[in-house]
Design a protein around this motif. Structure first.
Motif, PDB file in Angstrom:
ATOM      1  N   UNK A   1       5.769  10.324   0.140  1.00 26.30           N
ATOM      2  CA  UNK A   1       4.883   9.218   0.466  1.00 26.30           C
ATOM      3  C   UNK A   1       5.695   8.009   0.876  1.00 26.30           C
ATOM      4  N   UNK A   2       4.997   6.986   1.341  1.00 27.19           N
ATOM      5  CA  UNK A   2       5.642   5.762   1.807  1.00 27.19           C
ATOM      6  C   UNK A   2       4.931   4.562   1.203  1.00 27.19           C
ATOM      7  N   UNK A   3       5.710   3.648   0.647  1.00 29.60           N
ATOM      8  CA  UNK A   3       5.186   2.361   0.219  1.00 29.60           C
ATOM      9  C   UNK A   3       5.515   1.364   1.317  1.00 29.60           C
TER      10      UNK A   3
ATOM     11  N   UNK B   1       0.856  -1.185   0.000  1.00 32.37           N
ATOM     12  CA  UNK B   1       0.000   0.000   0.000  1.00 32.37           C
ATOM     13  C   UNK B   1       0.889   1.230   0.000  1.00 32.37           C
ATOM     14  N   UNK B   2       0.433   2.284  -0.698  1.00 34.57           N
ATOM     15  CA  UNK B   2       1.160   3.551  -0.678  1.00 34.57           C
ATOM     16  C   UNK B   2       0.369   4.566   0.154  1.00 34.57           C
TER      17      UNK B   2
ATOM     18  N   UNK C   1      11.356   9.617  -6.758  1.00 31.14           N
ATOM     19  CA  UNK C   1      12.703   9.620  -6.188  1.00 31.14           C
ATOM     20  C   UNK C   1      12.677   8.769  -4.923  1.00 31.14           C
ATOM     21  N   UNK C   2      13.709   7.963  -4.744  1.00 32.09           N
ATOM     22  CA  UNK C   2      13.816   7.136  -3.538  1.00 32.09           C
ATOM     23  C   UNK C   2      14.565   7.942  -2.487  1.00 32.09           C
ATOM     24  N   UNK C   3      13.920   8.185  -1.367  1.00 35.04           N
ATOM     25  CA  UNK C   3      14.537   8.959  -0.291  1.00 35.04           C
ATOM     26  C   UNK C   3      15.006   8.081   0.861  1.00 35.04           C
TER      27      UNK C   3
ATOM     28  N   UNK D   1       9.764  -1.076   3.593  1.00 33.01           N
ATOM     29  CA  UNK D   1       9.306   0.303   3.424  1.00 33.01           C
ATOM     30  C   UNK D   1      10.224   1.093   2.505  1.00 33.01           C
ATOM     31  N   UNK D   2       9.589   1.839   1.589  1.00 32.64           N
ATOM     32  CA  UNK D   2      10.292   2.797   0.736  1.00 32.64           C
ATOM     33  C   UNK D   2       9.716   4.181   1.009  1.00 32.64           C
TER      34      UNK D   2
END
Length: 133
Positions: free
Chosen positions: A30-32, A8-9, A92-94, A102-103
């Motif tokens: 946001x977070x996946x 889920x995002x 962008x991956x932070x 978690x991404x």
């Protein structure tokens, strides 16, 4: 055809209407969160960008023409309102936490709580120069 969400995002946008329009990806974060069964898929993840394949689960699936231009069909747009609301967003991956699945992403445009179908890490492709052999 079978397709199950992998996670889920979570974003600041309550609906897809609240999200930025195509071409503008802003700086929204946001977070996946991946379901536990898929967390191992983040092993070795080190990309700076990722394409999030997500499902616009609240989109109107009966729409075939654009509200703002009825002469254009939905297949000429990135609108989530379409027969099969599969959406793609490059972010962008932070931050990455494989153990938590978690991404943390920048440039999200998904509605909060949207199902994630897949993640595709992007890489810079170097053009091969035949003269440099």
């Amino acid at each position: 055809m079978e397709c199950d969400p992998i996670g889920t995002v979570y974003t600041p946008y309550e609906t897809t209407s609240d999200a930025p329009r195509q071409g503008f990806h802003g700086d929204a974060e946001g977070v996946v969160d991946l379901d536990p069964a898929y967390r191992e898929g983040l092993a070795g993840f080190d990309a700076d960008r990722v394409v999030v394949v997500w499902w616009a689960d609240r989109a109107d699936r009966s729409v075939l023409t654009l509200d703002r231009d009825p002469a254009r069909g939905v297949f000429t747009s990135r609108s989530p309102a379409r027969p099969n609301p599969v959406c793609l967003t490059e972010c962008a991956v932070r931050g990455v936490d494989p153990a938590a699945g978690r991404l943390v992403l920048g440039g999200v445009d998904m509605a909060d709580g949207s199902p994630v179908i897949d993640l595709k890490a992007t890489v810079d492709v170097q053009c091969w120069d035949a003269d440099s052999t």
